[in-house]
Design an enzyme around this catalytic site. Structure first.
Site, short mmCIF file in Angstrom:
data_model
loop_
_atom_site.label_atom_id
_atom_site.label_comp_id
_atom_site.label_asym_id
_atom_site.label_seq_id
_atom_site.Cartn_x
_atom_site.Cartn_y
_atom_site.Cartn_z
N GLY A 297 6.15 8.16 -0.50
CA GLY A 297 6.67 7.01 0.25
C GLY A 297 8.17 6.90 0.10
N SER A 298 8.63 5.64 0.06
CA SER A 298 10.08 5.37 0.17
C SER A 298 10.93 5.99 -0.92
CB SER A 298 10.30 3.87 0.16
OG SER A 298 9.48 3.26 1.12
N THR A 299 10.34 6.38 -2.04
CA THR A 299 11.17 6.91 -3.13
C THR A 299 11.89 8.19 -2.73
OG1 THR A 299 9.10 7.77 -4.00
CG2 THR A 299 10.05 5.90 -5.13
#
Lengths: 701, 438
Positions: A297-299
């Site tokens: 995801g966003s990481t």
């Protein structure tokens, strides 16, 4: 016989000579036979003899010790007593097997029947109970039973119990590594387990060895890890606390030195005691940080931004239109949690805008994005010295689906491990170099000589130092006011990092599960001169979902204590920052408590990053879960769909998932199960690949 | 009357002559002494080597058998030297008491007073020591046969006097041995009797007849006894019965093979690690074969051949026929035991339960063998006796006569001493000179 007449004397002498000849002939025959046995047939006979007494025994020398980086013992081999019996000697010495079995059973807690059966056998050696405590051994010795003996055996002992259990793994009763470093370092730790010819007597006992090796030369090597026991303990404690607090399924924390690649802590939850590995289920023993892949995801957004900055496809201050929270790409819609108009790259990271990141990723092109992620280490193992490391999946860009170019840039449609995330973030922290993460510091033999030493290994330059610093600066905004991870801020230090709140793939129905999330935070501290990279992953938190809320505090607490332990000076101007952070945190905590007391849900569930737009001629699949077969068919008919029923009972899952758009008149697979059988299932490792494939599809339709 | 008195006087003189003890004028055979002392010493070493592991396991003391065998050797050699000083003619008076005691002991064993070992009643416990009556019986038989054969010197060719009594006594002893059961001793007694009757000049026809009669009896004894049949089978095909009846002999053969030409070195036997049963008693030769190899076994055979050679030489040169028969009997007793034991260990003969003289562990057999050698050594001493010449003796024979008068003995002794110093000058008294200087 001089008294005999000469004639009979002569005859007697002839007879004596004859006797002598006969006896000498006998002696010669015996000597001939000796020649035959000892010269002609010697090799064959010797081979037969050796076959029965030469036994190739495996020496089990003392297994090496595992230390942490400061020399604290993590795994040691200690000599303990094992009880065995010689049933023949027992009976010869007048022992009654049944009586003795009874006494041993009472003392050792082994089944009486089993001992009795063994004592009645015709063998010379049977185990009664292996590896008993010194107190029990003393009592067995005091009993002084005939034919019952004690023998020293080495037992693997983990003095810190659960500490670093997933890293250490464990060794079985015979001192053979089964999991973790015990397995991957087996060759080093077990020592010179050379197979040597030894002599055994007819009772099968080894009498002596012709090649009795120097004790110390045979001993296993001692291994010093890069782990810091204190930081490891902190990481484990904080992770366990977070997983329990948020009622999550599992979690992992990796603490790494970004310069050297040394892993300072590697924690997983749930955990187990390697002293009794059998007491825990296999799922507790899995080293999730290394073996479990998940959609990050966003990481991964910082890596997309860094790659674009390095390629010059965007400028550091360039404004990017974030389409007010929803952007349709072909037939899909990309959502942002909070709608924004125009954002700089720094703001895109701070607010974790999917749309912004997708646009930045788009500037790189498929090939550019793929290459950039590969350079950050995604899609390949990091080379950590642990068994079963997963490489994560990053498919070749030629095999990407339509949407992958957009979704992969914000971490969907690919997978990675915690260690991979920490390693990739280290490249941002250390000025753009991808280092190989290391767990093993030094290996020394029993004499103290260093036989292996690892050194920092830079695998490649990922982005220019200037870009890495720039992205690092941008990431400090994440923990700043208004960022997604204010909770991750550490008093007195500048923290750079990135949250991730990824919806988990639903392995049963395909697509994404609505209520299963993976909260993560990967960051480093102090941002201006990074000493620690910490990646926190919490799997399926129930109480809250956002990475900043669930994983952020873990980062903060681990970072805080680890920095204090390492004696890292606070960032300049830290006090003001710290005060601000403290106030903010207090305010948020208060707000959450009030919300909880009012019975509200703590926070709105995060919006799915991507949904599919319903095109003309399509309908959304109705939610069938819990319905009976009849009701499910009716519901589908009303929606203009047809049903394929599997099994009986109530609807357990459906394909496609509820809410998914599909063409009118299509069939929906409905999987039914008797209500009582509908217990939670855990996705198996083997399904992970398929799941990732279906994830991509799930994200797409 | 005068004639009668004369005749009476002749018989008394003959009896006196028979019972007279001729004066000893020479030393005992030094070669035999040296070889036997060496064998006994070697035996102590080998018993220790073969038994140390077994002893530490059984008695928690690796020196258990070493200490005992050392003591036996000390006593045995003392007995040997003591017996060697005891004139063998004096045994004639002891013949029947000794035979009687031996028979009684055998009887006692047969009647069940003995101690059981290995499925056979062969031992009698006298205080702390166990004695094996069969061993003593063999020596008693030799003593009796020598006495009886020398007494019946002229009538040996007759059946009733020369053959039957000896065959009966031997047969009785054999029967007692078989009852124990001790087939090996029975065969040994038969062989000793046969050999002594043969040298004493019994008719070959009777001897062969006895053998022909004994053969079917022996066959029946073997065929009707399970354990003897098994031993024969094990002997015929040791490796086919390697894990059953042939175990011991197969292990023994492997020991010899493992030794090879030069052996694995003293103390380094592996077969003694409980693989070879009775490694320090009946099968000690297998351990010798393993530790010292073909070289060691050959030297051992040479040592026993030396004993046989010296023994028969002593027999040929004994002062009288009594001494001759004693020497032959004892030589055969020791030689046959030794060679048979080696032959059994090497699988040439079926297992018999015979020890290796002087070497195997065991006080009883060591003492009996040492006593026997003591007698042999005494026989070897040269004595002052006249050699009986042929009636129609020529001048060549008459020169061989030695003096009968006691008065001359001293002078003769001096002469022989001179001869002894200058052996080349011993032209006349060749026999005497040889006896004196050997």
């Amino acid at each position: 016989m001089k008294n005999l007449p000469p004639k009979s004397r002569r005859w007697a002498k002839v007879r004596i000579a004859l006797l002598g000849t006969l006896l000498m002939a006998f002696a010669v025959a015996v000597m001939h036979r000796a020649w035959e046995l000892q010269v002609d047939r010697a090799p064959a006979l010797r081979e037969m003899a050796e076959e029965q007494y030469l036994r190739r025994i495996r020496l089990a020398p003392k297994r090496g010790t595992i230390y942490d980086r400061h020399g604290a013992e993590l795994a040691v081999s200690v000599d303990v007593d094992s009880v065995w019996a010689n049933p023949r000697a027992l009976r010869e010495n007048g022992g009654d097997p049944d009586v003795i079995a009874g006494r041993l059973s009472r003392l050792l807690g082994v089944d009486r029947e089993r001992i009795a059966r063994r004592l009645h056998s015709d063998r010379y050696f049977v185990w009664i109970k292996r590896r008993i405590t010194p107190q029990l051994a003393a009592r067995v010795r005091d009993l002084d039973l005939p034919g019952v003996r004690l023998e020293r055996e080495a037992r693997r002992f983990y003095p810190n119990r659960q500490l670093a259990s997933h890293v250490l793994g464990f060794a079985n009763i015979d001192g053979v590594g089964i999991e973790g470093l015990e397995l991957s370092l087996e060759e080093r730790l077990r020592g010179d387990r050379r197979v040597v010819p030894a002599i055994r007597d007819r009772r099968g006992r080894v009498v002596f060895s012709e090649q009795l090796l120097d004790d110390r030369a045979a001993q296993g090597d001692d291994v010093t890890l890069t782990l810091d026991r204190t930081i490891q303990r902190i990481a484990e404690r904080e992770l366990a606390l977070a997983v329990q607090t948020f009622e999550a399924k599992a979690g992992s924390v990796v603490v790494m030195d970004p310069e050297s690649g040394e892993i300072l802590a590697l924690a997983n939850y749930p955990t187990f005691d390697p002293n009794d590995p059998g007491d825990s289920p296999a799922s507790h023993r899995r080293n999730r940080a290394v073996t479990d892949r998940f959609e990050p995801g966003s990481t991964v957004k910082p890596f997309t931004v860094a790659a674009a900055l390095a390629r010059g496809t965007i400028g550091p201050e360039q404004l990017i239109d974030c389409e007010d929270g929803a952007m349709q790409v072909d037939e899909y819609v990309i959502h942002d949690t909070t709608p924004h108009e125009e954002l700089t790259p720094a703001q895109i990271l701070a607010y974790s805008s999917n749309i912004g990141t997708a646009k930045i990723g788009g500037t790189l092109g498929r090939r550019g994005l793929y290459r950039a992620f590969r350079r950050f280490g995604f899609g390949e193992e990091t080379g950590l010295e642990l068994p079963g490391e997963a490489g994560g999946i990053l498919r070749h860009f030629r095999r990407w689906y339509e949407m992958d170019a957009a979704t992969i840039s914000f971490g969907q449609g690919m997978s990675s491990t915690s260690v991979q995330l920490a390693t990739a973030m280290s490249a941002i922290a250390n000025g753009g170099r991808l280092v190989r993460p290391r767990l093993i510091g030094q290996v020394r033999d029993a004499n103290g000589a260093v036989v292996q030493e690892t050194h920092p290994e830079v695998r490649r330059r990922v982005v220019p130092e200037r870009v890495a610093r720039l992205v690092g600066d941008m990431l400090t905004a994440v923990t700043g006011p208004g960022g997604t991870a204010e909770e991750a801020a550490i008093d007195g230090y500048l923290v750079a990092g990135k949250t991730g709140t990824a919806q988990k793939a639903d392995y049963v129905s395909g697509g994404y599960a609505e209520d299963r999330w993976l909260a993560s935070f990967v960051g480093f501290v102090p941002a201006e001169d990074p000493r620690l990279v910490i990646s926190v992953v919490v799997d399926e938190p129930v109480i809250a979902h956002y990475g900043g809320v669930v994983a952020g505090p873990v980062f903060r607490r681990v970072g805080e204590q680890a920095l204090r332990h390492l004696g890292v000076p606070a960032s300049t101007g830290g006090e003001a920052l710290a005060d601000h952070a403290r106030t903010q945190r207090r305010r948020r905590r208060m707000a959450r408590r009030i919300a909880r007391e009012r019975g509200d849900t703590e926070e709105a569930p995060p919006t799915p990053a991507v949904t599919r737009a319903i095109m003309p001629g399509e309908v959304a699949v109705p939610d069938l879960e819990g319905m009976t077969a009849r009701r499910a068919v009716v519901a589908l008919n009303e929606a203009g769909l047809r049903a394929t029923l599997e099994g009986h009972g109530v609807v357990r899952s459906q394909l496609p998932a509820a809410g998914q758009p599909i063409p009118r008149g299509e069939r929906v697979r409905v999987i039914l199960q008797p209500a009582y059988a509908a217990v939670g299932r855990e996705p198996e490792d083997a399904l992970a690949l398929a799941a990732t494939e279906s994830t991509a599809e799930g994200a797409t339709p | 009357m005068g004639a009668l008195r004369e005749r009476m006087g002749e018989r008394v003189a003959a009896a006196k002559a028979r019972l007279a003890v001729p004066k000893v004028i020479g030393p005992a055979d030094p070669v035999l002494t040296a070889v036997v002392v060496a064998l006994v010493a070697f035996g102590v070493v080998m018993v220790f080597s073969a038994s140390a592991v077994f002893a530490s396991q059984r008695y928690d003391d690796p020196f258990h058998f070493l200490v005992r065998q050392g003591l036996f050797a000390f006593v045995g050699l003392g007995v040997m030297l003591g017996v060697a000083r005891f004139d063998y003619h004096r045994y004639r008076a002891l013949t029947y008491p000794v035979l009687g005691v031996a028979m009684l002991l055998l009887f006692a064993v047969v009647l069940g007073f003995g101690r059981s070992a290995g499925g056979a009643q062969r031992w009698i416990a006298v205080g702390p020591v166990n004695i094996q009556p069969a061993e003593a019986a063999k020596l008693a038989l030799i003593l009796w046969l020598a006495y009886s054969l020398s007494k019946k010197a002229g009538r040996m060719r007759s059946f009733q006097i020369g053959f039957l009594p000896h065959a009966l006594v031997a047969g009785f002893l054999m029967l007692l041995c078989l009852k124990q059961p001790d087939f090996g001793s029975a065969v040994m007694i038969g062989l000793l009797t046969f050999v002594l009757l043969f040298t004493a000049g019994a008719r070959l026809g009777y001897l062969l007849g006895a053998v022909l009669l004994a053969a079917p009896v022996a066959y029946l004894l073997i065929a009707t006894s399970d354990y003897r049949m098994r031993r024969i089978q094990a002997f015929l095909a040791p490796f086919e019965h390697r894990y059953g009846i042939g175990y011991q002999i197969a292990e023994s053969l492997m020991s010899f093979g493992a030794g090879g030409p030069t052996g694995v070195g003293i103390g380094d036997s592996r077969q003694k690690l409980f693989y070879l049963p009775e490694a320090h008693t009946d099968f000690i030769s297998a351990i010798i074969g393993e530790e010292l190899g073909f070289v060691g076994v050959s030297l051992l055979l040479v040592a026993f051949a030396l004993v046989v050679w010296r023994g028969l030489r002593i027999a040929a040169r004994a002062a009288d026929d009594y001494g001759t028969y004693l020497a032959i009997g004892i030589t055969m007793f020791i030689g046959l035991q030794a060679f048979t034991n080696l032959a059994v260990a090497m699988g040439m003969l079926p297992t018999k339960g015979l020890v290796l003289p002087f070497i195997s562990y065991g006080g009883s057999s060591l003492l009996v063998n040492c006593a026997a050698v003591g007698i042999l050594l005494n026989v070897s001493r040269e004595r002052d006796v006249e050699e009986v010449g042929e009636p129609e003796a020529g001048p060549a024979e008459s020169t061989k006569k030695t003096k009968t008068s006691r008065g001359d003995a001293g002078a003769k002794k001096k002469r022989r001493r001179r001869n002894g110093r200058r052996p080349g000058e011993a032209a006349g008294g060749a026999v005497a000179a040889q006896g004196g200087t050997a």
